[in-house]
Design an enzyme around this catalytic site. Structure first.
Site, PDB file in Angstrom:
ATOM      1  N   TYR A   1     -15.548 -20.999 -25.079  1.00  0.00           N
ATOM      2  CA  TYR A   1     -15.463 -22.440 -25.034  1.00  0.00           C
ATOM      3  C   TYR A   1     -14.358 -22.945 -26.318  1.00  0.00           C
ATOM      4  O   TYR A   1     -14.593 -22.279 -27.315  1.00  0.00           O
ATOM      5  CB  TYR A   1     -16.814 -22.927 -25.454  1.00  0.00           C
ATOM      6  CG  TYR A   1     -16.720 -24.466 -26.023  1.00  0.00           C
ATOM      7  CD1 TYR A   1     -16.385 -25.545 -25.422  1.00  0.00           C
ATOM      8  CD2 TYR A   1     -17.352 -24.838 -27.032  1.00  0.00           C
ATOM      9  CE1 TYR A   1     -16.072 -26.687 -25.678  1.00  0.00           C
ATOM     10  CE2 TYR A   1     -17.371 -25.936 -27.777  1.00  0.00           C
ATOM     11  CZ  TYR A   1     -16.967 -27.055 -26.981  1.00  0.00           C
ATOM     12  OH  TYR A   1     -16.646 -28.209 -27.453  1.00  0.00           O
TER      13      TYR A   1
ATOM     14  N   CYS B   1       3.361 -12.543  -0.097  1.00  0.00           N
ATOM     15  CA  CYS B   1       2.678 -13.886  -0.741  1.00  0.00           C
ATOM     16  C   CYS B   1       3.661 -14.768  -1.288  1.00  0.00           C
ATOM     17  O   CYS B   1       3.217 -15.976  -1.529  1.00  0.00           O
ATOM     18  CB  CYS B   1       1.402 -13.356  -1.599  1.00  0.00           C
ATOM     19  SG  CYS B   1       0.384 -12.251  -0.945  1.00  0.00           S
TER      20      CYS B   1
ATOM     21  N   ASP C   1      -2.969  -3.384   5.021  1.00  0.00           N
ATOM     22  CA  ASP C   1      -3.452  -4.301   5.839  1.00  0.00           C
ATOM     23  C   ASP C   1      -3.874  -3.784   7.174  1.00  0.00           C
ATOM     24  O   ASP C   1      -4.385  -4.449   8.221  1.00  0.00           O
ATOM     25  CB  ASP C   1      -2.203  -5.252   6.079  1.00  0.00           C
ATOM     26  CG  ASP C   1      -2.228  -6.341   4.781  1.00  0.00           C
ATOM     27  OD1 ASP C   1      -3.104  -6.397   3.955  1.00  0.00           O
ATOM     28  OD2 ASP C   1      -1.304  -7.089   4.987  1.00  0.00           O
TER      29      ASP C   1
ATOM     30  N   ARG D   1      11.749   7.483  -9.674  1.00  0.00           N
ATOM     31  CA  ARG D   1      10.531   7.903  -9.476  1.00  0.00           C
ATOM     32  C   ARG D   1      10.824   9.208  -8.502  1.00  0.00           C
ATOM     33  O   ARG D   1       9.946   9.824  -8.133  1.00  0.00           O
ATOM     34  CB  ARG D   1       9.696   7.000  -8.298  1.00  0.00           C
ATOM     35  CG  ARG D   1       9.444   5.540  -9.243  1.00  0.00           C
ATOM     36  CD  ARG D   1       8.580   5.837 -10.339  1.00  0.00           C
ATOM     37  NE  ARG D   1       8.228   4.641 -11.006  1.00  0.00           N
ATOM     38  CZ  ARG D   1       7.281   3.791 -10.419  1.00  0.00           C
ATOM     39  NH1 ARG D   1       6.149   4.102  -9.729  1.00  0.00           N
ATOM     40  NH2 ARG D   1       6.814   2.696 -11.197  1.00  0.00           N
TER      41      ARG D   1
ATOM     42  N   ALA E   1       0.745  -1.205   0.002  1.00  0.00           N
ATOM     43  CA  ALA E   1       0.070  -0.069   0.188  1.00  0.00           C
ATOM     44  C   ALA E   1       1.030   1.487   0.025  1.00  0.00           C
ATOM     45  O   ALA E   1       0.586   2.103  -0.726  1.00  0.00           O
ATOM     46  CB  ALA E   1      -0.870   0.075   1.355  1.00  0.00           C
TER      47      ALA E   1
ATOM     48  N   VAL F   1       8.862   4.524  12.667  1.00  0.00           N
ATOM     49  CA  VAL F   1       8.126   5.563  13.385  1.00  0.00           C
ATOM     50  C   VAL F   1       7.735   5.122  14.823  1.00  0.00           C
ATOM     51  O   VAL F   1       6.974   3.975  14.937  1.00  0.00           O
ATOM     52  CB  VAL F   1       6.945   5.963  12.298  1.00  0.00           C
ATOM     53  CG1 VAL F   1       6.226   7.090  13.014  1.00  0.00           C
ATOM     54  CG2 VAL F   1       7.625   6.600  11.149  1.00  0.00           C
TER      55      VAL F   1
END
Lengths: 434, 434
Positions: free
Chosen positions: A411, A42, A269, A70, A11, A80
Site C-alpha cells: 500500500y 499477440c 496452441d 544457439r 512453443a 511438413v
C-alpha cells in the site's frame, strides 16, 4: 540423438532453446512453414492499430540468431505434410524427408472460419500471421474503408475492433455465442459490451455468420472484415501419425508434454495442458502457456525429466485503455466443472481518490463447501494485470478465501488504496462461504 | 459490555467498526487525543507536495459519521494519561475516568527524534499528523525556503524529500544507518540513491544528527528540516498498566491480538504482529497491517474468536515516479533470520519494447535448502505494486521457487511481456536452489 521441432513460434522455439540448454551437443532442427519465426502474434493488433510502426518490431529472433547463438538449425518455408512415426521421419512438401529421434509437435492453431462462405474475398482478413497484419494494414491505408466488421469476440476479435476503431472506422463485432472472450460470464460480457459501445463499437452476440457478402456481413455494412472466430488446433498431421487427441480436440499429453507416442511431444496452441484448479486437461491456447509447456516438451525431448504442473487460465486484454483480466473459472464455468460456486463482485478505487484512483471491478469465485478460490475477474484502467496475477498465484496455491483475505499487499497512495480491491472482494465473499 | 478503544486512526477505528459489526448492541467508545480521526497519514507527503489540495481530502471518516452510522462514540481531544487495569478504567488528562470491560490499545507511534537537539525551532517539522503537514505546507508557501534537509530515509523520509524537491527546493536526506527504507539491502539502497540523485536529491548515509542548527544540519545548509527518523511505538501507557512488550519494544500480542492482560488487546503501530515467513513476532508498523490487526483485535474484544495469521512485510514507496517495492526479507535480513539465502536479480522490460515497456528490476530471495521463497524486491515505473503482491501471495502460501516459476500470469502487450520479469527472476534463482 536428433530432435526435430515442427513449428517456429512460441512453443516450438521454447522447446528447441530449452533442449539446447540441457544438451549442448544435441542436433536440433526447427521446421517452420511460414517465412518468419518467433513473432509476437499477440502484437499484431497493435501493428494494425498503427502503434507499432514496423512489423519487424514484432519479431523477437531470427533464424540466423538461432543458428549462430544457439546452434539450432531453423528452416523457414518448410511445410511438413506427414509424420511417418514408425520410421521416425517427417515428410516435407517438396518431398524431402527429415529423420528424428524425438519430435516436438508445435503446429499451433488457425482461425478455421469453417462454414463461412466468402472468406477469400480481398476485403476479408485474418489476424494470425505477420503477413495477415501487413496485408490488413496496407488495405486500410489504400482503400480507406469506412465500415469494419469483426467476426468473433475473442481476444483477437476485440483487439482488432479496438485497432480498427482507432483507425477511424465504424466497427461492429459479431459473436456467435452469448459470451465474449471465450468465457461463460454474463457480467464480463456486459462490461466488455459497455466498454466497446462507449467507444463507438457495436457488439452483437448470438449472431452466426454464414456468408460474407461483398459489402456486408449478416446485414451489417462492411468494406473490411476481420475473421477472428473458429480457432482450431492444427492436429491433422499428428492424428494421421497416430497421436491421440483429448476431449477438446487438441493433442492430449501427459505432464511431461509427451503424447501417446513414445518420443513424440506436443506443446502450444495445438495441445492440451493440465488445469491446476480441476486437475483435468484443458485447451486454453495462449502464448504464455505455449512458452512454458514448450520448455518442458523440449527438456524431455532432450532426455530430461521435467513436468509441467499446468495453468490456471489467466489472461488479460486491453480494450480502449481498460484491462479485462480473468483467471480460473467464472461462476457458470465453475458450476460446469462440478463446483458449487459462490461469488462476490465489488467496485472500488484502484488508488485513494485523492490520488486519482479509478474504479476497479473485482469478482472472486469460490467453492462454497471448501471455501477454496476457483476464479476471479479484474476490470480496470490501472492495476488489473497485477491484481489478476495475485488471484492466479492464489489459485496455484489452492488458497481459501479466508486465507486470501489476509494477504499482506503493498500500500502507498500512488499505487493502491489501504484496503486493496482484492481484499474488499474477499471480505464480501467470505460471508458467503460460511 | 463496554469496549473502549484508545486511538482513532487506522487500527483503532478498524477495531471499533469490526466490533460493531459483530455486536450491534455493544457500547463502543473511541478516545483520540488529536483533533481529527481517520486520516490517511500515508497521504501527508502528497499534501506537502501540493498534489492533494486540501488536507481534509485525507480524512476518510468524521466522528459524526461514526456516531450516526455506526453508533460508535468517538471523542477527539481525549488524551488518556493512565490505564488502571485492575479497576478496568482509563484516566483522561482532564481527570475524567472512563470504564471498560475490554480495551483495545491503538496508540500508534511517533517520530521520537530523541537525542536530536533543536527540534523545537520553527523551521523543523515532523510529518505525522495533518497539523504537521499543514504547518509545513504553510511554511513552504510563506518562507519560500531554498534548502531542505530530511532526517531519516524511511518511507516518510524519501516521500518528504520527493515532495520538497517538487516544490523546487535543494534537498538532502541524512540517514544514520547504511540503509534506506528500513531494510538491510545494499542493492535497494543503491537503487534508491540512484533515483534520488538523478532527480537532484542528495542522499548521505551513515550520518547521525546530534543537533539541528538554525541554518544547517550536519554541515548541510537547511532553512527547512523534516524529521522522519526514530519511529517509536507509543507503549508507555500500556507498560505502566502492566502490558508486556516484545523484543522489538512494541506491544507483544498473541494471534488474537490480545496482550498478556486478559481483555486488553493491541493493534497498529504500537504492536507487534506475527511474521508469516518466520512465524516469529515482528514490528513492521504500516497502515495495512494496522487495519487488518485492528479488525481482529476489535472482533475478539467484542467476544469473537478470530486470529490474525500475520504479515509478510510488504511495502511500496514511490520516488519520482518509480515504485520501490519489497516483501519478506532481503538476503541480509534472511541470513539474520537463520535462513541460508540465495538470490537472483534480473532486469527486464515491464512490457514488450514495441509497446513502450520500461526497465523493471526483480530480485527474489529463497532459502537454499528448502527452495522456499523468503523475500523479493521489485523496482519499476509500472507494475511494481502488482508484481510485489504476487511475491507476497507466494510468501503467504510458502511457495518454492520452482512452483513460483510455473505461475500462470496474465500476458498481453499493453500490460506485460510474454515472460513476466517475475518468472525470469524465478528461472534464474531456480538454478541456485539445486
Amino acid at each position: 540423438m536428433a530432435l526435430l521441432v515442427i513449428g517456429g513460434v512460441a512453443a516450438g522455439l521454447s522447446a528447441a532453446a530449452r533442449a539446447r540448454r540441457l544438451d549442448p551437443r544435441l542436433e536440433i532442427t526447427v521446421l517452420e512453414k511460414g517465412p518468419v519465426i518467433s513473432y509476437g502474434a499477440c502484437g499484431l493488433p497493435y501493428f494494425v492499430e498503427g502503434r507499432v510502426r514496423e512489423a519487424r518490431d514484432l519479431i523477437v529472433y531470427t533464424p540466423e540468431y538461432f543458428r549462430k547463438e544457439r546452434k539450432i538449425e531453423v528452416r523457414t518455408g518448410a511445410r511438413v505434410i506427414a509424420i511417418a512415426h514408425p520410421k521416425r521421419e517427417v515428410v516435407l512438401e517438396a518431398g524431402e524427408r527429415v529423420r528424428y529421434e524425438s519430435l516436438v509437435i508445435a503446429t499451433g492453431a488457425r482461425t478455421a472460419a469453417s462454414g463461412i462462405a466468402g472468406t477469400e474475398q480481398p476485403q476479408v482478413f485474418r489476424l494470425h500471421t505477420i503477413e495477415d497484419a501487413e496485408r490488413l494494414r496496407a488495405f486500410l491505408g489504400e482503400k480507406k474503408p469506412k465500415n469494419g466488421v469483426v467476426i468473433g469476440a475473442g481476444y483477437i476479435g476485440v483487439e482488432a475492433a479496438d485497432a480498427l476503431r482507432r483507425n477511424g472506422l465504424r466497427v461492429t463485432v459479431l459473436e456467435r455465442s452469448q459470451d465474449v472472450l471465450l468465457r461463460r460470464d454474463p457480467m464480463l460480457t456486459a462490461a466488455v459490451r459497455h466498454q466497446l459501445e462507449s467507444h463507438g463499437v457495436e457488439l452483437r452476440c448470438g449472431v452466426g455468420v454464414g456468408a460474407i457478402e461483398p459489402d456486408r456481413v449478416a446485414g451489417v455494412p462492411a468494406d473490411v472484415v476481420v475473421v477472428a472466430a473458429g480457432f482450431k488446433p492444427n492436429v491433422e498431421l499428428a492424428v494421421e501419425a497416430g497421436v491421440e487427441l483429448g476431449r477438446s480436440g487438441a493433442i492430449r499429453t501427459d505432464d511431461r508434454m509427451e503424447t501417446n507416442l513414445r518420443g513424440v511431444f506436443a506443446a502450444g496452441d495445438c495441445a492440451e495442458v493440465n488445469h491446476v484448479v480441476t486437475n483435468r486437461p484443458a485447451f486454453l491456447p495462449l502464448g504464455t502457456t505455449a512458452n512454458k509447456a514448450g520448455r518442458v516438451a523440449g527438456a524431455n525431448a532432450a532426455g530430461g525429466r521435467e513436468r509441467f504442473p499446468g495453468i490456471v487460465g489467466t489472461s488479460i486484454v486491453g480494450i480502449f485503455g481498460v484491462g479485462f483480466a480473468t483467471t480460473g473459472f467464472s461462476v457458470e464455468q465453475a458450476r460446469a466443472e462440478g463446483f458449487s460456486p459462490v461469488s462476490a463482485r465489488i467496485e472500488a478505487y484502484s488508488r485513494p481518490r485523492y490520488y486519482g484512483g479509478t474504479k476497479t471491478t473485482v469478482e472472486l469465485v469460490a467453492d462454497r463447501a471448501s471455501g477454496r478460490l476457483v476464479g476471479g475477474t479484474v476490470i480496470g484502467e490501472d492495476g488489473a494485470a497485477g491484481r489478476i496475477n495475485v488471484i492466479a498465484a492464489a489459485l496455484h496455491a489452492r488458497m481459501r478465501v479466508d486465507e486470501f483475505e489476509e494477504l499482506d499487499l503493498a500500500y502507498s497512495p500512488p499505487f493502491s488504496p489501504t484496503w486493496d480491491p482484492l481484499l474488499i472482494a474477499a471480505q464480501q465473499l467470505k460471508k458467503s462461504c460460511r
